[in-house]
Design an enzyme around this catalytic site. Structure first.
Site, short mmCIF file in Angstrom:
data_model
loop_
_atom_site.label_atom_id
_atom_site.label_comp_id
_atom_site.label_asym_id
_atom_site.label_seq_id
_atom_site.Cartn_x
_atom_site.Cartn_y
_atom_site.Cartn_z
N ARG A 187 0.85 -1.21 0.00
CA ARG A 187 0.00 0.00 0.00
C ARG A 187 0.88 1.25 0.00
O ARG A 187 1.73 1.40 0.87
CB ARG A 187 -0.91 -0.01 1.22
N ARG A 194 -2.26 6.87 9.65
CA ARG A 194 -2.43 6.35 8.28
C ARG A 194 -2.50 7.52 7.30
O ARG A 194 -2.33 8.67 7.67
CB ARG A 194 -3.69 5.50 8.21
N LYS A 232 -4.27 1.56 14.80
CA LYS A 232 -4.22 2.49 13.68
C LYS A 232 -4.85 3.83 14.07
O LYS A 232 -5.72 3.88 14.97
CB LYS A 232 -4.94 1.90 12.47
N LYS A 248 -6.41 7.50 12.20
CA LYS A 248 -6.76 8.07 10.88
C LYS A 248 -7.18 9.53 10.99
O LYS A 248 -7.93 9.89 11.89
CB LYS A 248 -7.89 7.24 10.27
N CYS A 267 -15.16 -3.00 -0.85
CA CYS A 267 -13.79 -3.27 -0.42
C CYS A 267 -13.26 -4.45 -1.24
O CYS A 267 -14.04 -5.16 -1.88
CB CYS A 267 -13.78 -3.60 1.07
N CYS A 294 -8.10 -10.48 0.74
CA CYS A 294 -8.18 -10.07 2.15
C CYS A 294 -8.33 -11.29 3.07
O CYS A 294 -9.28 -12.07 2.94
CB CYS A 294 -9.36 -9.13 2.36
N CYS A 342 -16.71 -8.08 5.31
CA CYS A 342 -16.76 -8.36 6.75
C CYS A 342 -17.13 -7.07 7.46
O CYS A 342 -17.19 -6.01 6.85
CB CYS A 342 -15.41 -8.92 7.23
N CYS A 392 -14.28 -1.34 5.73
CA CYS A 392 -13.28 -0.68 4.88
C CYS A 392 -13.87 0.21 3.78
O CYS A 392 -13.23 1.15 3.34
CB CYS A 392 -12.34 -1.71 4.28
FE1 SRM Z 1 -9.41 -1.55 6.00
C1 SRM Z 1 -8.09 -4.17 7.66
C2 SRM Z 1 -8.50 -2.86 3.07
C3 SRM Z 1 -10.05 1.42 4.52
C4 SRM Z 1 -11.24 -0.61 8.72
N1 SRM Z 1 -8.39 -3.20 5.46
C5 SRM Z 1 -7.88 -4.15 6.31
C6 SRM Z 1 -7.00 -5.15 5.55
C7 SRM Z 1 -5.59 -4.66 5.58
C8 SRM Z 1 -7.13 -6.62 5.97
C9 SRM Z 1 -6.22 -7.16 7.03
O1 SRM Z 1 -6.02 -6.56 8.09
O2 SRM Z 1 -5.68 -8.27 6.80
C10 SRM Z 1 -7.63 -5.00 4.12
C11 SRM Z 1 -6.74 -5.36 2.93
C12 SRM Z 1 -7.57 -6.03 1.87
C13 SRM Z 1 -6.88 -6.22 0.57
O3 SRM Z 1 -6.80 -7.36 0.10
O4 SRM Z 1 -6.46 -5.24 -0.05
C14 SRM Z 1 -8.19 -3.61 4.19
N2 SRM Z 1 -9.18 -0.82 4.16
C15 SRM Z 1 -8.89 -1.55 3.05
C16 SRM Z 1 -9.06 -0.72 1.79
C17 SRM Z 1 -8.08 -1.10 0.69
C18 SRM Z 1 -10.51 -0.86 1.31
C19 SRM Z 1 -10.86 -0.23 -0.01
O5 SRM Z 1 -11.85 -0.68 -0.56
O6 SRM Z 1 -10.22 0.69 -0.47
C20 SRM Z 1 -8.88 0.69 2.39
C21 SRM Z 1 -7.45 1.12 2.45
C22 SRM Z 1 -7.34 2.50 3.01
C23 SRM Z 1 -5.96 3.08 2.96
O7 SRM Z 1 -5.51 3.42 1.87
O8 SRM Z 1 -5.37 3.27 4.03
C24 SRM Z 1 -9.39 0.45 3.81
N3 SRM Z 1 -10.40 0.15 6.55
C25 SRM Z 1 -10.65 1.21 5.75
C26 SRM Z 1 -11.64 2.05 6.34
C27 SRM Z 1 -12.26 3.32 5.72
C28 SRM Z 1 -11.49 4.55 6.04
O9 SRM Z 1 -10.44 4.51 6.70
O10 SRM Z 1 -11.96 5.61 5.64
C29 SRM Z 1 -11.99 1.47 7.55
C30 SRM Z 1 -13.10 1.97 8.52
C31 SRM Z 1 -12.68 3.16 9.30
C32 SRM Z 1 -11.94 2.76 10.52
O11 SRM Z 1 -10.74 2.52 10.46
O12 SRM Z 1 -12.58 2.66 11.58
C33 SRM Z 1 -11.19 0.27 7.67
N4 SRM Z 1 -9.59 -2.24 7.88
C34 SRM Z 1 -10.43 -1.75 8.83
C35 SRM Z 1 -10.38 -2.60 9.99
C36 SRM Z 1 -11.19 -2.41 11.30
C37 SRM Z 1 -10.51 -1.46 12.22
C38 SRM Z 1 -11.18 -1.39 13.57
O13 SRM Z 1 -11.05 -0.37 14.24
O14 SRM Z 1 -11.80 -2.36 13.99
C39 SRM Z 1 -9.48 -3.63 9.69
C40 SRM Z 1 -9.06 -4.80 10.60
C41 SRM Z 1 -8.10 -4.39 11.67
O15 SRM Z 1 -7.55 -3.30 11.69
O16 SRM Z 1 -7.89 -5.23 12.54
C42 SRM Z 1 -9.00 -3.39 8.35
FE1 SF4 Z 2 -11.22 -7.20 4.24
FE2 SF4 Z 2 -13.29 -6.78 5.79
FE3 SF4 Z 2 -11.81 -4.73 5.02
FE4 SF4 Z 2 -13.35 -5.92 3.27
S1 SF4 Z 2 -14.06 -4.84 5.11
S2 SF4 Z 2 -11.19 -5.38 2.95
S3 SF4 Z 2 -13.29 -8.03 3.93
S4 SF4 Z 2 -11.13 -6.36 6.31
#
Ligand code: SRM
Ligand code: SF4
Length: 567
Positions: free
Chosen positions: A75, A144, A210, A212, A431, A437, A476, A480
């Site tokens: 990333r 981030r 993390k 943000k 996502c 993922c 899930c 994201c």
């Molecule tokens: Fe996310 C984890 C993809 C934005 C909440 N996110 C992941 C991981 C890295 C999976 C993992 O931990 O093994 C995913 C990678 C999947 C893949 O195959 O690429 C993933 N997140 C993404 C992206 C690529 C989704 C997308 O459709 O674009 C976004 C990348 C953003 C970036 O460039 O930094 C992405 N993730 C978000 C957002 C939206 C936002 O930030 O505006 C959220 C919700 C906001 C938040 O953080 O509360 C988000 N991602 C999570 C979470 C849950 C965090 C939590 O507080 O519980 C995880 C899991 C974790 O952190 O344990 C996670």
């Molecule tokens: Fe993976 Fe869940 Fe984030 Fe989708 S919402 S990219 S399934 S961690």
């Protein structure tokens, strides 16, 4: 630091013992294996890299006694999503050479490469850095990517905010030299030696989780600012920014069935003058560093600290660090949101074109050669490339007289014109989920286009084709694609089953509520149909779908839909 918890989580111990994020990354990278051991894989995230395996191939490989088909997601961290033409061309080239041939625009304005094998990681990261694009801190327990509106609109306000985003990002970048040593051939630090540079902000343990940050405008919340740990809502005053309302405690991640985890929108904390923003950001981040929960990662985000201790306690902590009181926030809220698609004037004889990219995936298929088209446009016009928080791309700096030339390139490569994209598709996001993922419970990016096909039919039939509504899908409950602020969302629950959420708002100012659970993918649109019908019959003038659901009440809508569905 004030935190003295003894029973910290395993990840805390890995960070602390890592000598500034080094751990065993360098020797493991040099070893001829396909993957990293668990501890190193945790540290890898701070360097912007996720270890993944092809989930489509998992069972077959396991049955055949083979190890998982490991590959890595890399990333890039791109403040405000802004790239020069040259930088974009490097990303495009690397996607072909080391990745799976796609660029993936993320919901936080970054790019992800998928499918990079271990042996290519170093070259990928080095070449990115040669183009001045980093991956450091794109993942991991640090600040981030800092988001801001990517539209280069005339008037200078957007540019002021972009410079601010860059400064925040730069200030909160981890200072470790480990990144340089491991990926860019810096001088290695002998194993066992003390960390040469204790990080002035992150210390040895970095953050509990993390963190943000996003910046938005009251008339354009395109960054979904309330879903961030830290938000800045710009208060314009003519052609300058008078200051920012500081928002704290947003976050969307939750776990199905665990009520102690939940999405939360940020609260206003106070007001910051432009010259104070960096200091305020550092103060908020370090309160979370010192008091956030380091025992339980499910309870470690800033939102839980705020709910546990209260906003007044939090403000007092921030003010103590600032050495002064924070003025009250300006009485301003969010009134609109833009996706910046289509043509817009950029000033000084230039225009930018907002190009719709379905679910952020820039790739070539037999019919639509989107990746080639974007590359050609960037080469031909020297266009800048700005990634939007809705996973789209703005092609910037196009001379006004070349608008139709750009459209011709798109058409020549089979890329749909704006007029051919329905409103519901335009505002949809998914996502990545399967097959990359590791946390996905269900499909998302691969199935949302088909669900939107069906929704398009329904909306057309009901005369609602022009309705602006946000539809988001995730594999899930982690959130994201920000499902919990959408009008309508499908959140993966188990293989092929989803929870339907309704009642968020296009503006990103209200959370959605669970409406139906364990709905098979093929029935998603059928389960939404009664809602749409009722909306059409009973909506108020200018009322959005989410607003309507919220006004009528989710329980009432649910009961009504069940009655209608009964024979
Ligand atoms: Fe996310 C984890 C993809 C934005 C909440 N996110 C992941 C991981 C890295 C999976 C993992 O931990 O093994 C995913 C990678 C999947 C893949 O195959 O690429 C993933 N997140 C993404 C992206 C690529 C989704 C997308 O459709 O674009 C976004 C990348 C953003 C970036 O460039 O930094 C992405 N993730 C978000 C957002 C939206 C936002 O930030 O505006 C959220 C919700 C906001 C938040 O953080 O509360 C988000 N991602 C999570 C979470 C849950 C965090 C939590 O507080 O519980 C995880 C899991 C974790 O952190 O344990 C996670
Ligand atoms: Fe993976 Fe869940 Fe984030 Fe989708 S919402 S990219 S399934 S961690």
């Amino acid at each position: 630091m004030a935190d003295k918890q003894a029973d910290v989580s395993a990840v805390e111990q890995i960070k602390q013992a890592s000598r500034g994020l080094r751990g065993s990354l360098a020797p493991e990278l040099a070893a001829g294996t396909s993957h990293f051991e668990d501890e190193a894989a945790q540290l890898l995230k701070f360097h912007g890299v996720y270890q993944q395996d092809d989930r489509d191939a998992r069972r077959q490989r396991s049955d055949a006694g083979l190890e998982p088909d490991y590959a890595f997601m890399v990333r890039c961290k791109i403040p405000g999503g802004v790239l020069t033409a040259r930088q974009y061309l490097v990303l495009d080239e690397l996607a072909g050479r080391y990745g799976n041939g796609t660029l993936r625009v993320t919901t936080r304005q970054d790019n992800q490469f998928h499918g990079v094998v271990k042996g290519d990681l170093k070259a990928t990261i080095r070449e990115l850095n040669d183009a001045l694009v980093t991956t450091l801190g794109a993942c991991g327990d640090v600040q981030r990517n800092v988001m801001c509106c990517p539209a280069p609109l005339p008037g200078g306000l957007r540019d002021q905010v972009f410079q601010m985003a860059r400064r925040i990002s730069e200030h909160l970048l981890p200072r470790t030299r480990a990144y340089h040593e491991i990926w860019l051939n810096g001088e290695p630090v002998a194993s066992g030696a003390p960390t040469p540079e204790p990080d002035p902000i992150y210390g040895e343990r970095y953050l509990p989780r993390k963190f943000k940050t996003a910046i938005a405008f009251p008339d354009d919340n395109c960054t979904d600012v309330y879903s961030n740990d830290l938000g800045f809502l710009a208060i314009p005053d003519g052609d300058r920014i008078a200051g920012f309302n500081v928002l704290v405690g947003g976050g969307l991640g939750m776990t199905h069935g665990k009520k102690v985890t939940y999405p939360r929108l940020a609260d206003p904390l106070g007001f910051a003058a432009p010259e104070d923003v960096i200091q305020v950001a550092e103060a908020v981040l370090t309160v979370q560093r010192d008091y956030g929960d380091r025992r339980d990662r499910r309870h470690a985000r800033l939102k839980y600290l705020l709910d546990d201790r209260g906003l007044d306690w939090f403000r007092a902590q921030v003010e103590q660090r600032l050495g002064r009181a924070l003025p009250a926030p300006a009485p301003v809220g969010v009134s609109d949101v833009h996706d910046h698609l289509g043509w817009q004037d950029q000033g000084e004889g230039r225009s930018f074109y907002g190009l719709f990219v379905e679910n952020g995936r820039i790739l070539d298929t037999e019919d639509v050669r989107l990746r080639t088209a974007v590359r050609r446009i960037v080469r031909l016009f020297g266009a800048g490339v700005h990634f939007t928080p809705q996973q789209n791309v703005l092609l910037t700096g196009i001379p006004d007289g070349r608008r139709s030339a750009l459209e011709t390139v798109l058409a020549h490569h089979g890329v749909r014109s704006m007029g051919a994209i329905s409103t519901v598709r335009r505002w949809s996001m998914a996502c990545p989920a399967l097959p990359t993922c590791g946390l996905a419970l269900a499909e998302s990016e691969r199935v949302l286009p088909g669900v939107i096909d069906e929704l398009e039919g329904e909306l057309e039939r009901l005369g609602l084709a022009d309705l602006r509504l946000t539809v988001r899908m995730t594999g899930c409950p982690n959130g994201c694609a920000r499902p919990y602020t959408a009008d309508l969302a499908f959140v993966g629950r188990s293989a092929d089953k989803y929870t339907i959420f309704v009642g968020g708002s296009v503006l990103g100012t209200r959370l959605a509520t669970a409406y139906a659970d364990l709905v098979p993918r093929r029935q998603l649109v059928a389960r939404v149909r009664p809602l749409l019908e009722r909306y059409r019959a009973e909506r108020l003038p200018d009322e959005g779908l989410g607003d309507f659901c919220c006004r009528v009440g989710i329980d009432e809508l649910r009961d009504n839909a069940v009655t209608e569905a009964a024979p």
